[in-house]
Design a protein around this motif. Structure first.
Motif, PDB file in Angstrom:
ATOM      1  N   CYS A  70       1.003  -1.347  -0.143  1.00 38.69           N
ATOM      2  CA  CYS A  70       0.045   0.118   0.034  1.00 38.69           C
ATOM      3  C   CYS A  70       0.836   1.193  -0.045  1.00 38.69           C
ATOM      4  N   THR A  72       0.992   3.528   2.108  1.00 40.19           N
ATOM      5  CA  THR A  72       1.600   3.924   3.510  1.00 40.19           C
ATOM      6  C   THR A  72       2.819   3.069   3.880  1.00 40.19           C
ATOM      7  N   ASP A  73       2.782   1.754   3.156  1.00 35.41           N
ATOM      8  CA  ASP A  73       3.986   0.987   3.158  1.00 35.41           C
ATOM      9  C   ASP A  73       5.169   1.699   2.464  1.00 35.41           C
ATOM     10  N   HIS A  75       5.568   5.049   2.354  1.00 36.02           N
ATOM     11  CA  HIS A  75       5.830   6.218   3.034  1.00 36.02           C
ATOM     12  C   HIS A  75       6.712   5.724   4.173  1.00 36.02           C
ATOM     13  N   ILE A  76       6.385   4.476   4.802  1.00 30.44           N
ATOM     14  CA  ILE A  76       7.384   4.035   5.759  1.00 30.44           C
ATOM     15  C   ILE A  76       8.707   3.485   5.396  1.00 30.44           C
ATOM     16  N   TRP A  83       3.743   9.306   8.773  1.00 31.34           N
ATOM     17  CA  TRP A  83       3.179   7.525   8.948  1.00 31.34           C
ATOM     18  C   TRP A  83       4.705   6.908   9.545  1.00 31.34           C
ATOM     19  N   SER A  84       5.764   7.732   9.629  1.00 32.35           N
ATOM     20  CA  SER A  84       7.022   6.829   9.941  1.00 32.35           C
ATOM     21  C   SER A  84       7.931   7.726  11.078  1.00 32.35           C
ATOM     22  N   VAL A 148       2.228  -0.462  11.840  1.00 32.25           N
ATOM     23  CA  VAL A 148       2.669   1.049  12.259  1.00 32.25           C
ATOM     24  C   VAL A 148       2.782   1.221  13.804  1.00 32.25           C
ATOM     25  N   SER A 182      -7.893  -2.957   1.140  1.00 36.91           N
ATOM     26  CA  SER A 182      -7.631  -1.592   0.201  1.00 36.91           C
ATOM     27  C   SER A 182      -8.763  -1.484  -0.617  1.00 36.91           C
ATOM     28  N   THR A 299      -0.484  16.363   1.485  1.00 36.64           N
ATOM     29  CA  THR A 299       0.548  16.034   2.070  1.00 36.64           C
ATOM     30  C   THR A 299       0.933  17.774   2.638  1.00 36.64           C
ATOM     31  N   TYR A 321     -12.501   8.082   5.371  1.00 38.33           N
ATOM     32  CA  TYR A 321     -11.614   7.367   5.960  1.00 38.33           C
ATOM     33  C   TYR A 321     -11.891   6.050   6.061  1.00 38.33           C
TER      34      TYR A 321
END
Length: 375
Positions: A70, A72-73, A75-76, A83-84, A148, A182, A299, A321
């Protein structure tokens, strides 16, 4: 790194007085597994050895059959705020989209049993706060996330609280089952408004936007107009059922949409890219008294013409959300079982977990739809 076999199935043959042959499967689980973890602060991830988690009384242990990437992953992986940095405390196994087979259940678990194929709701809710008591578990006031705040699913084994388990049909392909978390974002977005026989604009080319296109087609939208920026995303949009695709680099989305709708604008607009520009353009292309939902997360601050494009047009706008737990899961499951919605064209990469770097490279470059990994 050479990984030894981490589990085995012992088969015992039990004969009874009847001619039937009974086969009993007993899972014997080793104490270590491979996992993709954030081992330190900063960019990057590592494939490491980790302890196999032990399920508590209210949890189930699953052998991961498939997991998917995803945004988000990413971003991590890149170590991007929020997110990180300031949120994740390494070491942490990441990943929040999964399909697994139950291999052990806690003594209090009653919803599933060993052998069941399950997925997981990624939002861990407390069930006690006011939002949870009002049925809004997806916006729990004490919300935590797999991958997370607690260990996630990019591993050979994982534990899931019973309250977060979704039981799948036993014959559902594991690469489809892992996508349901998802897909749920897109289901919640699409059905936040009446889309039947409506002209709908979807801004964005990522997986949630692509899922939304297929769901809109299944829901009976009259016309689906998609605005995206890469040839891969435009091609995927066509495969998912878009009537018109607009390359935002080649044509002005607002002018093009107004031409297509006889200068009326669209009935519904979905912003699924996180782009402030896309949000402003979509609102301009929305007809008066139209409706919009925003799933994308910008962002930075966004500038829109509140007077002309919001207030004076008397439009309805919703923020979306996550997923409505468990309503959205039920709708998602029914859509998949109906055969009217097929997300498989979006799976552009199928990789072994050991090759996770290739998946992240594809995601970061934009040369990917959905990346599914198999431990």
């Amino acid at each position: 790194m050479a990984w030894k076999s981490l589990y085995l199935v012992q088969i015992n043959y039990l004969y009874y007085t009847t001619p039937r042959l009974i086969i009993v499967f007993q899972w014997v689980i080793m104490d270590t597994m491979k996992a993709v973890r954030k081992t330190r602060e900063g960019p990057g991830l590592e494939l490491t050895s980790a302890p196999v988690p032990v399920p508590q009384s209210h949890e189930v242990l699953v052998k991961v059959k498939a997991c998917s990437l995803c945004g988000t992953d990413v971003h991590i992986y890149n170590w991007e705020h929020p997110w990180s940095e300031g949120r994740i405390t390494p070491p942490r196994i990441i990943g929040h989209e999964v399909c697994g087979q139950v291999v052990k259940v806690g003594r209090e678990v009653t919803l599933v049993r060993e052998g069941d194929l399950v997925s997981a709701e990624s939002h861990i809710f407390d069930g006690k706060c006011m939002q949870c008591r009002m049925g809004n578990m997806h916006i729990c006031q004490n919300l935590k996330f797999f991958g997370v705040d607690v260990d996630g699913f990019f591993a050979e084994y994982a534990v899931i609280p019973e309250t977060n388990v979704w039981k799948n049909p036993p014959d559902m392909p594991v690469e489809i089952a892992t996508l349901q978390e998802s897909i749920g974002n897109s289901v919640y977005t699409v059905f936040s408004h009446d889309v039947t026989a409506k002209t709908v604009a979807v801004f964005g080319g990522g997986p949630t936007a692509q899922f939304a296109i297929g769901i809109l087609r299944a829901a009976g939208a009259a016309s689906i107009i998609v605005v995206a920026g890469s040839m891969l995303h435009l091609d995927l949009a066509k495969k998912m059922g878009a009537d018109v695709v607009i390359n935002r680099h080649e044509r002005d989305p607002v002018e093009t949409i107004m031409e297509l709708t006889d200068n009326q604008g669209t009935d519904v607009f979905f912003e699924m890219s996180g782009s402030g520009t896309a949000l402003a353009q979509g609102l301009k292309a929305l007809r008066p008294r139209g409706s919009a939902s925003v799933l994308g997360l910008p962002t930075k601050d966004v500038c829109i013409d509140m007077a002309k494009d919001f207030v004076m047009k008397d439009i309805t706008v919703r923020g979306i959300y996550g997923r409505k737990i468990w309503d959205t899961w039920l709708t998602t499951s029914r859509l998949l079982l109906s055969g009217k919605f097929d997300p498989s064209p979006l799976i552009t990469h199928r990789l072994r977990l050991d090759d996770f770097e290739k998946g992240f490279e594809a995601m970061i470059s934009g040369d990917a739809g959905k990346v599914v990994m198999f431990p």
